[in-house]
Design an enzyme around this catalytic site. Structure first.
Site, short mmCIF file in Angstrom:
data_model
loop_
_atom_site.label_atom_id
_atom_site.label_comp_id
_atom_site.label_asym_id
_atom_site.label_seq_id
_atom_site.Cartn_x
_atom_site.Cartn_y
_atom_site.Cartn_z
NE ARG A 1 -120.92 -12.27 24.76
CZ ARG A 1 -121.46 -11.08 24.59
NH1 ARG A 1 -121.46 -10.20 25.59
NH2 ARG A 1 -122.01 -10.74 23.45
CE1 TYR B 1 -123.25 -19.27 24.46
CE2 TYR B 1 -122.34 -17.40 25.64
CZ TYR B 1 -122.80 -17.96 24.47
OH TYR B 1 -122.80 -17.22 23.31
N GLY C 1 -119.26 -18.24 25.60
CA GLY C 1 -118.93 -16.81 25.75
C GLY C 1 -118.45 -16.48 27.15
CG HIS D 1 -117.59 -7.87 18.96
ND1 HIS D 1 -118.91 -7.67 19.31
CD2 HIS D 1 -117.45 -9.21 18.83
CE1 HIS D 1 -119.53 -8.83 19.40
NE2 HIS D 1 -118.66 -9.78 19.11
CB CYS E 1 -126.73 -7.69 14.79
SG CYS E 1 -127.62 -7.21 16.26
N GLY E 2 -126.21 -10.52 12.57
CA GLY E 2 -125.80 -10.83 11.20
C GLY E 2 -124.30 -10.77 10.96
CG ASP F 1 -116.72 -13.11 17.74
OD1 ASP F 1 -117.58 -12.23 17.65
OD2 ASP F 1 -116.49 -13.70 18.81
CB ALA G 1 -128.69 -23.24 19.52
NE ARG G 2 -123.42 -18.11 20.28
CZ ARG G 2 -123.04 -17.00 19.66
NH1 ARG G 2 -122.07 -17.02 18.78
NH2 ARG G 2 -123.62 -15.85 19.94
#
Ligand code: SPV
Ligand code: MN
Length: 627
Positions: A88, A223, A225, A251, A275-276, A292, A389-390
């Site tokens: 982002r 990207y 985001g 969020h 952060c998990g 999310d 990467a997603r």
């Protein structure tokens, strides 16, 4: 619509696109489309009415024009973003504000008149020779008090394809609501592409949020985001709308935590990126509603929440068969998945940082042809995949999907969890004394060491209230106040917790294993039903050793030692005091309209810490607080 305008759309729409548009009886929608068709000047327009043929058209286009390529496994494709377009872009993202409006210095803004002028210049003829995709979605489940219709204009078939996986179809909802729809609008253009089909003009990258018209603009970026309108861009619009109407956009993940006797208690969790959050939503043994974004509303004196989305744009780094069985299974079986910025091997397989098995020595990734040791222009070693990467998939691909995903009533919230990347201050899990204490000392005081999910330096401790700072479109003080007030008239208030998965020992090793978090959630679930006791410390309520010992055995088949417990749940007074000072300073100097109660609650916490210190010293094991 005016005759001339009709002609433009009629001329440009492929197939029966024009008829599809006419079926939606909403002049504001038509005006919006015409305005941006005239400005961006696409060669043709495809209108998606959510039929299987329409969805296939978009998927095929993504392959045909090279924004995605096929991989070895059936249904899998890969997309790459420009090497410098991997997160982002906070610097170039701004809320457009009229002169005189001040959102405070922690929120990036632009003067509205100048911003609009600038973005209109960038958008002028940007789609010349290209195809524009028009898509309709519904944020939140359909036919629900939570539903918000949204329209996306984009010239990227990758963005369009991603959205068909991530969001609920909305064409029928637009037809049904006709002129009554209060919809969000998104205009995206990736601009010119290079030979690798990634954005060429990153200097003209803009993400501008115009609250006044409920429009978000995004240009010269791919990207997700920055481009997937319904994700983080819609969040800004929803936060503003919720603030006016008395509900919250957070969020947050939404998950079902499975307690004794088949009981399911729903939890929300806010974590900054990387952060998990996704791995929590996907915890082994629990069920996922969302990973999310959540909308929270009140009904019959209880808090209800929905997943705004129906898919996942998840971080792939570190996903492995042991820690993430459900993600692993989804990623290693045929099914519709878009991988982004991973390594493609010679045989069209995929690899990423932290995947099981050996890393291939070469392949193709976000930097182009890649082999071990490759360096970028700045001399930095390029890993096989980008840390951000997603993978994009529909939640129905997962075997741990919760049946309430699309329940129009949402789920009743039993607990809310806040967590950040914190190596030295907070204990692994802790309950707040009450809603206000939780919102202030856990949510509003959230900090996290920065990660690769945003462009810029990593590992710097950053203030991130409710993990929502990047997405706020209202002043932070007002946002905190909205959160505080939200619980005022509730009959049953959700519990608030903090978790910390990143606590380290003095020698820099993590004090917990990744899978330990499974135990924390089982403990929180029991707390939500008052079935275990807790120890009151100056910062909150922590688990008792025997309860954790039992849960570690039951859930993980592990022996949890008293030594581990003591070091993990030890109260770190100096670090906690320092945190209070940092947070106070931010709210005093950088935030407008901070509610006074925030300072009072932090001051009380400080007093409790100082008293404990005078009695027991700087580092205090939980047994000292057993009464
Ligand atoms: C995050 O960074 O919080 C994400 C991915 O969920 S993004 O779409 O980039 O926001
Ligand atoms: Mn996120």
């Amino acid at each position: 619509m005016e005759a001339k305008v009709n002609e433009i759309l009629k001329d440009k729409c492929v197939g029966d696109g024009y008829e599809k548009l006419l079926k939606i009886n909403n002049s504001r929608l038509q005006e919006f489309i015409v305005r941006f068709v005239e400005l961006c000047n696409p060669e043709k327009i495809f209108v998606c009415a959510d039929t299987p043929e329409d969805i296939k058209y978009i998927k095929d286009k993504a392959l045909e024009n090279g924004e995605e390529s096929k991989l070895k496994m059936e249904g899998h494709t890969v997309h790459f973003d420009n090497y410098y377009d991997q997160g982002r872009d906070k610097k170039n993202t701004g809320i457009l504000v009229s002169r005189g409006t001040n959102l405070g210095e922690t929120i990036e803004t632009r003067d509205r008149d100048e911003g609009l002028k600038d973005i209109h210049n960038v958008l002028k003829d940007i789609m010349k020779g290209k195809e524009l995709y028009i898509l309709f979605f519904c944020l939140g489940p359909a036919n629900s008090i939570f539903s918000i219709p949204a329209v996306q204009l984009t010239d990227s078939s990758y963005v369009a394809h991603s959205e068909t996986l991530l969001y609920r179809p909305g064409y029928a909802e637009f037809v049904r609501q006709a002129s009554k729809a209060r919809f969000f609008k998104f205009v995206h253009s990736q601009g010119e592409l290079d030979g690798r089909k990634t954005c060429k003009n990153l200097d003209k990258r803009r993400i501008f949020i115009d609250i006044a018209e409920d429009i978000v603009y995004s240009t010269n970026t791919q990207y997700g985001g920055n481009t997937i309108g319904l994700k983080k861009l819609a969040m800004r619009l929803a936060i503003n709308r919720g603030s006016e109407e008395g509900w919250l956009t957070e969020h947050m993940l939404v998950m079902g935590v499975h307690g004794p006797k088949n009981r399911v208690t729903y939890f929300l969790g806010a974590f900054p990126s990387l952060c998990g959050k996704t791995s929590t939503a996907m915890l082994d043994g629990e069920t996922i509603v969302g990973d999310d974004i959540a909308y929270l509303k009140k009904k019959d004196g209880q808090v209800r929440a929905v997943n705004v989305e129906k898919g996942m744009f998840g971080i792939i780094m570190g996903v492995n068969s042991k820690d993430d069985p459900s993600q692993w299974k989804a990623l290693n079986n045929p099914g519709e998945i878009i991988f982004s910025n991973i390594l493609v091997t010679e045989d069209k397989g995929v690899h990423w940082i932290g995947k099981d098995g050996e890393m291939p020595p070469k392949g193709y990734n976000h930097s182009g042809e890649w082999s071990t040791g490759k360096k970028d222009k700045e001399g930095k070693e390029i890993k096989c995949s980008h840390p951000n990467a997603r993978f994009t998939l529909s939640l129905t691909t997962l075997d741990n999907l919760d049946p309430k995903l699309s329940d129009p009533e949402g789920v009743i919230v039993g607990g809310m969890v806040y967590g950040g990347r914190d190596s030295d201050t907070c204990v692994p899990v802790e309950e707040a004394y009450d809603w206000q204490h939780g919102i202030i000392t856990k949510g509003a005081s959230l900090e996290s060491e920065t990660t690769a999910a945003t462009l810029g330096k990593e590992g710097v401790r950053a203030f991130n209230p409710m993990s929502n700072l990047d997405f706020l479109s209202i002043p932070v003080g007002r946002y905190i106040n909205n959160n505080l007030n939200f619980a005022r008239d509730l009959k049953k208030t959700p519990l608030i917790f903090s978790v910390n998965y990143f606590l380290k020992s003095k020698d820099g090793n993590f004090l917990n294993e990744k899978t330990d978090k499974r135990v924390w959630y089982k403990w929180m679930e029991l707390r939500a039903h008052n079935e275990v006791e807790a120890i009151k410390t100056p910062t909150g309520l922590i688990p008792k050793y025997p309860d954790l010992k039992r849960l570690f055995k039951e859930v993980l088949k592990k022996d949890y030692s008293m030594e581990d417990y003591d070091i993990q749940f030890m109260l770190r007074v100096p670090e906690n005091l320092a945190k209070i000072e940092r947070i106070k300073e931010i709210y005093q100097t950088k935030v407008n309209d901070t509610p006074e109660i925030l300072f009072e609650i932090l001051e009380e916490q400080k007093e409790r810490l100082i008293q404990a210190k005078s009695k027991y010293g700087d580092y205090i094991t939980p047994d000292k607080f057993l009464s």
